[in-house]
Design an enzyme around this catalytic site. Structure first.
Site, PDB file in Angstrom:
ATOM      1  N   VAL A  12       1.643   5.801   2.208  1.00 13.15           N
ATOM      2  CA  VAL A  12       0.804   4.747   2.200  1.00 13.15           C
ATOM      3  C   VAL A  12       1.613   3.540   1.878  1.00 13.15           C
ATOM      4  O   VAL A  12       1.777   3.515   0.492  1.00 13.15           O
ATOM      5  CB  VAL A  12      -0.533   4.630   1.259  1.00 13.15           C
ATOM      6  CG1 VAL A  12      -2.050   4.077   1.283  1.00 13.15           C
ATOM      7  CG2 VAL A  12      -1.103   6.457   1.619  1.00 13.15           C
ATOM      8  N   CYS A  13       0.720   2.295   2.669  1.00 11.05           N
ATOM      9  CA  CYS A  13       1.101   1.172   2.751  1.00 11.05           C
ATOM     10  C   CYS A  13       3.128   1.473   2.613  1.00 11.05           C
ATOM     11  O   CYS A  13       3.816   1.477   3.392  1.00 11.05           O
ATOM     12  CB  CYS A  13       0.692   0.779   1.897  1.00 11.05           C
ATOM     13  SG  CYS A  13       0.399  -1.078   1.672  1.00 11.05           S
ATOM     14  N   THR A  14       3.235  -0.138   1.435  1.00 12.06           N
ATOM     15  CA  THR A  14       4.913  -0.151   1.383  1.00 12.06           C
ATOM     16  C   THR A  14       5.079   1.320   0.482  1.00 12.06           C
ATOM     17  O   THR A  14       6.530   1.706   0.216  1.00 12.06           O
ATOM     18  CB  THR A  14       5.146  -1.239   0.829  1.00 12.06           C
ATOM     19  OG1 THR A  14       4.369  -0.888  -0.814  1.00 12.06           O
ATOM     20  CG2 THR A  14       4.924  -2.083   0.993  1.00 12.06           C
ATOM     21  N   THR A  53       3.801   1.209   8.322  1.00 12.17           N
ATOM     22  CA  THR A  53       3.480   0.664   6.848  1.00 12.17           C
ATOM     23  C   THR A  53       2.664  -0.433   7.131  1.00 12.17           C
ATOM     24  O   THR A  53       1.974  -0.615   8.288  1.00 12.17           O
ATOM     25  CB  THR A  53       5.115  -0.056   6.454  1.00 12.17           C
ATOM     26  OG1 THR A  53       4.868  -0.411   4.835  1.00 12.17           O
ATOM     27  CG2 THR A  53       5.760  -1.259   7.245  1.00 12.17           C
ATOM     28  N   GLN A 103      -0.518   2.679   7.583  1.00 11.55           N
ATOM     29  CA  GLN A 103      -0.189   1.425   7.254  1.00 11.55           C
ATOM     30  C   GLN A 103      -0.949   1.159   6.392  1.00 11.55           C
ATOM     31  O   GLN A 103      -0.884   1.981   4.953  1.00 11.55           O
ATOM     32  CB  GLN A 103      -1.267   0.277   8.784  1.00 11.55           C
ATOM     33  CG  GLN A 103      -0.329   0.560   9.612  1.00 11.55           C
ATOM     34  CD  GLN A 103      -1.121  -0.275  11.197  1.00 11.55           C
ATOM     35  OE1 GLN A 103      -2.111  -0.116  11.142  1.00 11.55           O
ATOM     36  NE2 GLN A 103      -0.285  -0.536  11.735  1.00 11.55           N
TER      37      GLN A 103
END
Length: 201
Positions: free
Chosen positions: A109-111, A129, A160
């Site tokens: 998830v995300c970074t 991301t 993202q």
């Protein structure tokens, strides 16, 4: 057949990146148990058993450690400011590469995608991301997809930022147990986004 899902946590991990999917996975497990099926086991895995302070100050206590945990079928790696430090943590990256080789799914998830990239798991694969990190991840050589909430490429699924992890987790539950069960899980957690500032009112 039930699965064991390992949710990774480290200092300065973004809370909703892992708490949102945690809610999806544990709600799914509860519903499966109520229906008479073996429920999934969801385990929070950290560097040790001491409390971990996350990005916004929430403290959580891991159930298991990178050195001592059950076999994992699914792995979820959150993002957050801590990923900038953890991408230099060779022990974590080696662990992630090792457990992923035996898992059915490895997700971020995300970074958290930065850690997948650092562990060599995203090599040659499309990844998603946080929008604010897309350029930086691309400069590192990643094949970044910019227009999808989550991306599946083989056994790697990346999403993202922040709330997109909930969408990805629901999709993954559907892959494990079918769309009908995923929809039941979505209904149980009453996940039907309607952002208050989506419209100009």
């Amino acid at each position: 057949m039930a699965n064991t899902i390992g949710v990774v946590v480290f200092p300065d991990a973004e809370e909703l990146d892992f708490v949102g999917p945690w809610e999806v996975f544990t709600a799914s497990a509860m519903l499966r148990g109520q229906a008479g099926s073996d429920p999934d086991r969801v385990v929070l895995i950290g560097p040790g058993l001491e409390p971990v302070r996350c990005a916004k100050g929430l403290r959580v206590v891991p159930d298991a450690t990178f050195d001592d945990h059950p076999p994992l079928d699914v792995i979820l790696v959150p993002g957050g400011q801590g990923t900038r430090r953890e991408v230099k943590n060779e022990k974590l990256l080696r662990w992630l590469a090792g457990v992923s080789s035996a898992a059915q799914w490895t997700t971020s998830v995300c970074t958290g995608s930065l850690l997948l990239h650092g562990a060599g798991l995203a090599a040659g694969k499309r990844v998603a991301t946080h929008w604010g990190f897309e350029d930086e991840l691309e400069k590192l050589g990643a094949n970044v997809v910019r227009d999808a909430r989550w991306v599946r490429d083989g056994q790697i699924v990346s999403s993202q930022g922040v709330s997109a992890g909930i969408d990805m987790a629901l999709w993954l539950v559907g892959q494990l147990y079918g769309p009908a069960h995923a929809r039941a899980t979505q209904r149980y957690i009453q996940y039907d986004p309607a952002p208050p500032y989506q419209a100009d009112v």
